[in-house]
Design a protein around this motif. Structure first.
Motif, short mmCIF file in Angstrom:
data_model
loop_
_atom_site.label_atom_id
_atom_site.label_comp_id
_atom_site.label_asym_id
_atom_site.label_seq_id
_atom_site.Cartn_x
_atom_site.Cartn_y
_atom_site.Cartn_z
N SER A 39 -6.44 65.40 121.94
CA SER A 39 -5.30 65.00 121.12
C SER A 39 -4.41 66.22 120.95
N ALA A 40 -3.20 66.03 120.42
CA ALA A 40 -2.30 67.16 120.18
C ALA A 40 -2.95 68.16 119.22
N GLU A 41 -3.65 67.65 118.22
CA GLU A 41 -4.33 68.53 117.27
C GLU A 41 -5.43 69.34 117.96
N ASP A 42 -6.17 68.70 118.86
CA ASP A 42 -7.21 69.41 119.62
C ASP A 42 -6.59 70.54 120.43
N VAL A 43 -5.49 70.24 121.12
CA VAL A 43 -4.80 71.24 121.93
C VAL A 43 -4.35 72.39 121.04
N PHE A 44 -3.74 72.06 119.92
CA PHE A 44 -3.25 73.07 118.98
C PHE A 44 -4.39 74.00 118.53
N LEU A 45 -5.53 73.42 118.15
CA LEU A 45 -6.66 74.22 117.67
C LEU A 45 -7.22 75.14 118.76
N LEU A 46 -7.12 74.71 120.01
CA LEU A 46 -7.60 75.54 121.12
C LEU A 46 -6.60 76.64 121.49
N ILE A 47 -5.32 76.41 121.25
CA ILE A 47 -4.29 77.40 121.57
C ILE A 47 -4.18 78.46 120.47
N LYS A 48 -4.30 78.02 119.24
CA LYS A 48 -4.03 78.86 118.06
C LYS A 48 -4.72 80.24 118.09
N PRO A 49 -6.00 80.35 118.48
CA PRO A 49 -6.63 81.68 118.48
C PRO A 49 -5.93 82.68 119.43
N LYS A 50 -5.42 82.20 120.56
CA LYS A 50 -4.76 83.09 121.53
C LYS A 50 -3.28 83.30 121.20
N TYR A 51 -2.65 82.27 120.62
CA TYR A 51 -1.23 82.32 120.29
C TYR A 51 -1.04 81.91 118.82
N PRO A 52 -1.36 82.81 117.89
CA PRO A 52 -1.31 82.45 116.47
C PRO A 52 0.08 82.05 115.98
N GLU A 53 1.13 82.45 116.72
CA GLU A 53 2.49 82.13 116.29
C GLU A 53 2.91 80.69 116.65
N ILE A 54 2.15 80.01 117.49
CA ILE A 54 2.53 78.67 117.92
C ILE A 54 2.30 77.67 116.78
N GLU A 73 -0.49 62.06 131.02
CA GLU A 73 -0.45 60.66 130.61
C GLU A 73 -0.88 60.59 129.15
N LYS A 74 -0.09 59.92 128.35
CA LYS A 74 -0.42 59.72 126.94
C LYS A 74 -1.27 58.45 126.87
N VAL A 75 -2.49 58.57 126.37
CA VAL A 75 -3.41 57.43 126.34
C VAL A 75 -3.94 57.22 124.92
N ASN A 76 -4.31 55.99 124.64
CA ASN A 76 -4.90 55.66 123.34
C ASN A 76 -6.19 54.91 123.61
N PHE A 77 -7.28 55.43 123.10
CA PHE A 77 -8.58 54.82 123.32
C PHE A 77 -9.05 54.00 122.13
N GLY A 78 -8.13 53.63 121.25
CA GLY A 78 -8.48 52.78 120.11
C GLY A 78 -9.01 53.53 118.91
N ASP A 79 -8.93 54.86 118.93
CA ASP A 79 -9.43 55.63 117.80
C ASP A 79 -8.30 56.12 116.90
N GLY A 80 -7.09 55.65 117.16
CA GLY A 80 -5.96 56.01 116.32
C GLY A 80 -5.25 57.30 116.71
N ALA A 82 -3.38 59.63 119.73
CA ALA A 82 -2.85 59.72 121.08
C ALA A 82 -3.56 60.88 121.75
N ARG A 83 -4.01 60.66 122.96
CA ARG A 83 -4.70 61.70 123.72
C ARG A 83 -3.92 61.95 125.00
N PHE A 84 -4.11 63.12 125.56
CA PHE A 84 -3.32 63.52 126.72
C PHE A 84 -4.23 63.86 127.88
N ASP A 85 -3.88 63.32 129.02
CA ASP A 85 -4.70 63.40 130.22
C ASP A 85 -3.82 63.86 131.36
#
Length: 152
Positions: A39-54, A73-80, A82-85
């Motif tokens: 998800s966007a939040e997952d991506v953010f949490l993985l980027i944040k340690p290397k790029y704290p300003e993002i 591709e923006k996908v939704n697996f029914g968990d509410g 948006a996930r990115f593939d």
């Protein structure tokens, strides 16, 4: 990974965009976690340690841009969420998914099973399919086995 990053950079350039450091960081996280459907939040949490300003908004904007350009591709697996593939360079269409409604696991189907159907749609309706997506929802093998074990 560098080859995939260069391909994505070329796609951005042909559409008039640059591969900024924030976009590169986002793409790298997607490449490193390709099977995870982040998800966007997952991506953010993985980027944040290397790029704290993002910021989270920057990650969202980047993912939306990459989606509009058909890089992800923006996908939704029914968990509410948006996930990115990442889209594969060697496939004309996005791959398909098997989604377990019990445990939430997602398995990918890389083969394009819908090509015969696309040809039929073209022949019968004169409609040219430019893309498609197929998601199967059900119970995975592991959850089915657990259910059978409990029934014994």
């Amino acid at each position: 990974m560098n080859e995939q990053l260069e391909t994505i950079n070329r796609k951005l350039k042909t559409k008039g965009f640059k591969l900024t450091s924030q976009r590169e960081a986002t793409v790298r996280v997607l490449l490193e976690n390709e099977k995870d459907h982040l998800s966007a939040e997952d991506v953010f949490l993985l980027i944040k340690p290397k790029y704290p300003e993002i910021g989270l908004a920057t990650v969202y904007r980047t993912l939306e841009l990459l989606s509009e350009l058909h890089i992800v591709e923006k996908v939704n697996f029914g968990d509410g969420a948006a996930r990115f593939d990442l889209r594969s360079n060697d496939q004309a269409h996005h791959h398909h998914h098997l989604i377990c409604t019990k445990c939430g696991t997602v398995e990918e189907i890389k083969e394009d099973w819908l090509l015969p159907l696309e040809n039929r749609v073209q022949a019968e309706f004169g409609f040219t399919v430019t893309d498609h997506r197929l998601d199967f929802q059900g119970i995975c093998k592991a959850c089915k086995a657990k259910s059978n074990d409990k029934a014994v």
